[in-house]
Design a protein around this motif. Structure first.
Motif, short mmCIF file in Angstrom:
data_model
loop_
_atom_site.label_atom_id
_atom_site.label_comp_id
_atom_site.label_asym_id
_atom_site.label_seq_id
_atom_site.Cartn_x
_atom_site.Cartn_y
_atom_site.Cartn_z
N ARG A 1 40.05 44.66 40.06
CA ARG A 1 41.30 45.42 39.96
C ARG A 1 42.03 45.42 41.29
O ARG A 1 43.26 45.28 41.36
N ASP B 1 45.82 43.99 41.84
CA ASP B 1 46.88 44.89 42.29
C ASP B 1 47.45 44.43 43.63
O ASP B 1 48.66 44.53 43.87
N TYR C 1 44.08 47.95 49.44
CA TYR C 1 43.57 47.48 48.15
C TYR C 1 42.15 46.93 48.26
O TYR C 1 41.34 47.13 47.36
#
Length: 497
Positions: free
Chosen positions: A230, A234, A257
């Motif tokens: 993820r 992102d 991130y």
């Protein structure tokens, strides 16, 4: 299993649960439809595949995170009613409908969708007071006095205890009521999804070089360090927007991130190098078949990691082109179907086209409300709507607003589509020619063919339009040639209107 295999297992289960017998009832009764439990570490795409499954099967999707629910919100609030038993009146407690069950009924009322998936995430993080209610729910699909509607499949998910301190261990009684699927991070499975989703080329190439950096969760003296699928996706989306807007991308942004200091630093260094290669290797010239001898010699002399970066840059450019071509043809095929219906009507063309435009808008709105459209389906539908709106403007400005106006515009779009496909095919040929020259019999060609196969859009483009060099390097994949006849739609677009 990996997330791709888990997705297929869930799709199979949903299809089986929704299969009806000759009397119209479900072959597997509601009480025997075991809720599916997807167990896996955080950030590997458990929620994302549920959206994909609902879209691909055309069913509704209602999602809830159980970690934030109390007994009252899940079960409903108590209220007092008066009932008569044996001639005497008594005050009795009943419960309002569960917020979760009510959401399913709301979706059915608002969208007309009668079958779907009720997805309950973090189900093994429920509070202690809610745990007995959840056991009843898993067995009977009931919260309080209210049952999940027939046709709605319960899918749950959670993280192993090692990743979440709030996790409650299920006992055997609970596990025996679940259809359990364990998922582990898998880079190759994720890459197939990432290519379709258009993940940034720098991310794809970096992970090809440093595969161990794809997924990592560990505890250090400074706390938790983690990197998830993820997080990479992102970050990719943020990078693409930053590049479009001219906003700098540095280690500070990446670390927001990729929450492992060493990996975020390594990727920041690599991203700078990636951009350097992007300029110095002149990717556009290579794909155009005009690579200079200096560029070719540099590629021959490069270290393996630099060669991989170059292959990644070339793949990123080609994958973006094939993605655009495949999407364009899909939209044109849908447009053809709409125009056929407009052509066959008796009302004025403007009226017929306006009606189809409103139908497509309604379908888009209902699909978004029911979460029954994949990201790809959303893109294609929006693209079709934009063309229909442009056609409405053409008709309103035409001296003679008849079907010939739409036909002429359609033919123009088909010609542009064919031209773009031809250019992309030429770029693919030039890519293989360059790699054959500078990397003869090297691993780079194997990587090139493998990654093109993993990319759904590139594989479909090659299946549709062919690429001799691809088949020559991948003789075991000749089934793409057999798909050619099934995917042969382009020529029909010119002849059917």
């Amino acid at each position: 299993m990996n997330i791709s295999e888990a997705k297929q297992q869930i799709k199979n289960a949903v299809r089986a649960y929704l299969t009806r017998d000759e009397f119209g009832g479900y072959r597997i009764p509601l009480e025997k439809q075991r809720p599916i439990f997807l167990m896996g570490p955080p950030g590997i795409g458990k929620t994302a595949i549920m959206e994909q499954i609902a879209g691909e099967l055309g069913v509704g999707l209602v999602s809830y995170s159980m970690a934030h629910h109390t007994r009252q919100s899940a079960l409903g609030l108590p209220f007092i009613v008066t009932k008569t038993y044996g001639g005497a009146e008594y005050q009795v407690s009943e419960y309002t409908m569960s917020e979760i069950i009510a959401s399913v009924y709301d979706m059915m009322e608002e969208t007309g969708v009668t079958e779907g998936i009720l997805f309950l995430d973090e189900i093994n993080c429920v509070s202690e007071t809610l745990a007995p209610t959840m056991l009843q729910f898993l067995q009977y699909k009931i919260f309080g006095r209210h049952r999940v509607p027939e046709g709605w499949i319960v899918v749950t998910a959670g993280n192993p205890p090692a990743y979440n301190k709030s996790v409650r261990e299920f006992d055997i009684v609970t596990w025996d009521r679940l259809k359990r699927i364990d998922v582990e991070p898998d880079l190759e499975a994720w890459k197939a999804y990432a290519y379709s989703a258009g993940v940034h080329g720098a991310v794809m190439t970096y992970l090809s070089i440093k595969q161990d950096d794809f997924y990592k969760v560990e505890t250090t003296i400074e706390g938790k360090c983690f990197v998830t699928a993820r997080g990479w996706e992102d970050l990719s989306r943020m990078m693409q927007v930053c590049e479009e807007q001219g906003i700098g991308i540095d280690e500070k942004l990446i670390a927001q991130y990729i929450q492992d200091p060493s990996i975020s630093k390594d990727f920041a260094v690599y991203y700078d190098l990636y951009n350097k290669y992007r300029g110095s290797y002149q990717v556009e010239e290579i794909l155009a078949g005009r690579a200079s001898e200096a560029i070719r010699q540099r590629a021959r002399d490069a270290r393996f990691d630099e060669r991989l970066s170059l292959i990644g840059l070339l793949l990123d450019a080609v994958n973006n082109e094939t993605r655009a071509c495949v999407r364009r043809e899909a939209v044109m095929t849908r447009l053809l179907a709409v125009l056929k219906e407009v052509k066959e009507g008796t009302a004025p063309v403007v009226t017929r086209l306006a009606g189809k435009l409103e139908e497509e808008k309604a379908r888009l709105a209902a699909g978004k409300q029911a979460a029954s459209l994949t990201a790809e389906e959303l893109y294609l539908t929006r693209s079709l709507l934009r063309i229909l709106e442009e056609d409405m403007l053409l008709l309103s400005g035409a001296k003679k607003p008849d079907f010939s106006v739409l036909k002429a515009d359609f033919d123009r779009r088909v010609a542009e589509m064919k031209s773009a496909a031809q250019e992309t095919g030429s770029h693919l040929d030039n890519l293989f020619s360059f790699c054959d020259d500078v990397f003869p019999n090297g691993q780079e060609l194997l990587i090139l063919v493998t990654e093109l196969t993993l990319s759904d859009h590139s594989a479909r483009f090659i299946a549709r339009y062919g690429c001799k060099a691809y088949f020559a390097h991948n003789k075991e994949m000749l089934f793409y040639e057999r798909q050619q006849e099934l995917l042969d739609k382009l020529d029909e677009l010119e002849d059917t209107l």
